[in-house]
Write a protein that holds these residues in place. Structure first.
Motif, PDB file in Angstrom:
ATOM      1  N   SER A 129      -8.755  -1.415  -3.347  1.00  0.00           N
ATOM      2  CA  SER A 129      -8.806  -0.232  -2.485  1.00  0.00           C
ATOM      3  C   SER A 129      -8.349   1.034  -3.172  1.00  0.00           C
ATOM      4  O   SER A 129      -7.951   1.988  -2.530  1.00  0.00           O
ATOM      5  CB  SER A 129      -7.938  -0.456  -1.243  1.00  0.00           C
ATOM      6  OG  SER A 129      -8.445  -1.517  -0.492  1.00  0.00           O
ATOM      7  N   GLY A 130      -8.335   1.029  -4.471  1.00  0.00           N
ATOM      8  CA  GLY A 130      -7.973   2.234  -5.192  1.00  0.00           C
ATOM      9  C   GLY A 130      -6.601   2.169  -5.815  1.00  0.00           C
ATOM     10  O   GLY A 130      -5.758   1.370  -5.428  1.00  0.00           O
ATOM     11  N   THR A 155      -3.797   4.793  -8.514  1.00  0.00           N
ATOM     12  CA  THR A 155      -3.518   5.977  -9.318  1.00  0.00           C
ATOM     13  C   THR A 155      -2.654   5.548 -10.487  1.00  0.00           C
ATOM     14  O   THR A 155      -1.721   4.761 -10.324  1.00  0.00           O
ATOM     15  CB  THR A 155      -2.782   7.052  -8.487  1.00  0.00           C
ATOM     16  OG1 THR A 155      -3.627   7.446  -7.407  1.00  0.00           O
ATOM     17  CG2 THR A 155      -2.428   8.265  -9.327  1.00  0.00           C
ATOM     18  N   ASN A 199      -4.164   0.544  -2.904  1.00  0.00           N
ATOM     19  CA  ASN A 199      -3.655   1.920  -2.898  1.00  0.00           C
ATOM     20  C   ASN A 199      -2.236   2.074  -3.427  1.00  0.00           C
ATOM     21  O   ASN A 199      -1.350   2.537  -2.711  1.00  0.00           O
ATOM     22  CB  ASN A 199      -3.747   2.493  -1.480  1.00  0.00           C
ATOM     23  CG  ASN A 199      -5.182   2.561  -1.017  1.00  0.00           C
ATOM     24  OD1 ASN A 199      -6.056   2.997  -1.754  1.00  0.00           O
ATOM     25  ND2 ASN A 199      -5.430   2.113   0.200  1.00  0.00           N
ATOM     26  N   ALA A 230       0.833  -1.206   0.000  1.00  0.00           N
ATOM     27  CA  ALA A 230       0.000   0.000   0.000  1.00  0.00           C
ATOM     28  C   ALA A 230       0.864   1.251   0.000  1.00  0.00           C
ATOM     29  O   ALA A 230       1.879   1.324   0.690  1.00  0.00           O
ATOM     30  CB  ALA A 230      -0.926   0.000   1.208  1.00  0.00           C
ATOM     31  N   ASP A 231       0.454   2.210  -0.808  1.00  0.00           N
ATOM     32  CA  ASP A 231       1.082   3.526  -0.956  1.00  0.00           C
ATOM     33  C   ASP A 231       2.396   3.520  -1.726  1.00  0.00           C
ATOM     34  O   ASP A 231       3.058   4.548  -1.820  1.00  0.00           O
ATOM     35  CB  ASP A 231       1.266   4.212   0.404  1.00  0.00           C
ATOM     36  CG  ASP A 231      -0.053   4.405   1.124  1.00  0.00           C
ATOM     37  OD1 ASP A 231      -1.048   4.758   0.449  1.00  0.00           O
ATOM     38  OD2 ASP A 231      -0.105   4.194   2.353  1.00  0.00           O
TER      39      ASP A 231
END
Length: 167
Positions: A65-66, A68, A40, A20-21
């Protein structure tokens, strides 16, 4: 591909290692297949010519969870009901989107270029919308739409209550 200073021999290896991230930078111009994504993360074309072949039918990939996407091209084709289904929020920045995409959740577009089917830029001959919105919110900021007459279709199958969409 790389995540921070760690390098990976393939994009798939970077996705397998991502958490994540994380930001996965694709460092080689090529055509890729969209894998299922961890929660994410950001996928960024670090060079021009990073293309995802997202043609086909149904769900493009699991995005729980999304995600970009930045500085890349996505070729969606012309199939109906084809998109990121049941996904988390998706943000696209400075991307080129060829063909038609069906939206099933919140999507945010910044500086993107949409080439609707039927335009020379899209590479697809039949005329259609760039985007079909079935649910969620879509926001377009500083985007360009190249169209053969159709751009965005807001399709609402509600129960008759409330306002189905706002412009």
């Amino acid at each position: 591909a790389k995540i921070g200073t760690a390098t990976y021999p393939t994009f798939a290896a970077a996705v397998a290692a991502a958490q994540a991230d994380d930001v996965i930078e694709i460092c080689k111009a090529d055509t890729y297949t969209m894998p299922n994504l961890p929660a994410n993360i950001t996928i960024k074309g670090a060079v021009e010519g990073v293309v995802f072949n997202c043609e086909g039918s149904g769900n493009i990939a699991s995005v729980p969870s999304g995600a970009t996407f930045e500085n890349l091209t996505m070729n969606f084709g012309t199939n109906d009901y084809h998109g990121f289904q049941h996904s988390g929020e998706i943000t696209m920045k400075d991307c080129t989107l060829n063909g038609k995409l069906f939206n099933y959740n919140n999507m945010f577009f910044e500086g993107c270029t949409f080439n609707a089917p039927g335009t020379e830029e899209s590479g697809y001959s039949n005329k259609d919308y760039s985007m079909w919105i079935y649910s969620g919110n879509s926001t377009y900021t500083n985007c360009t739409f190249n169209s053969a007459g159709k751009v965005v279709n807001v399709y609402y199958e509600g129960n008759g209550g409330g306002t189905p969409w706002k412009v």
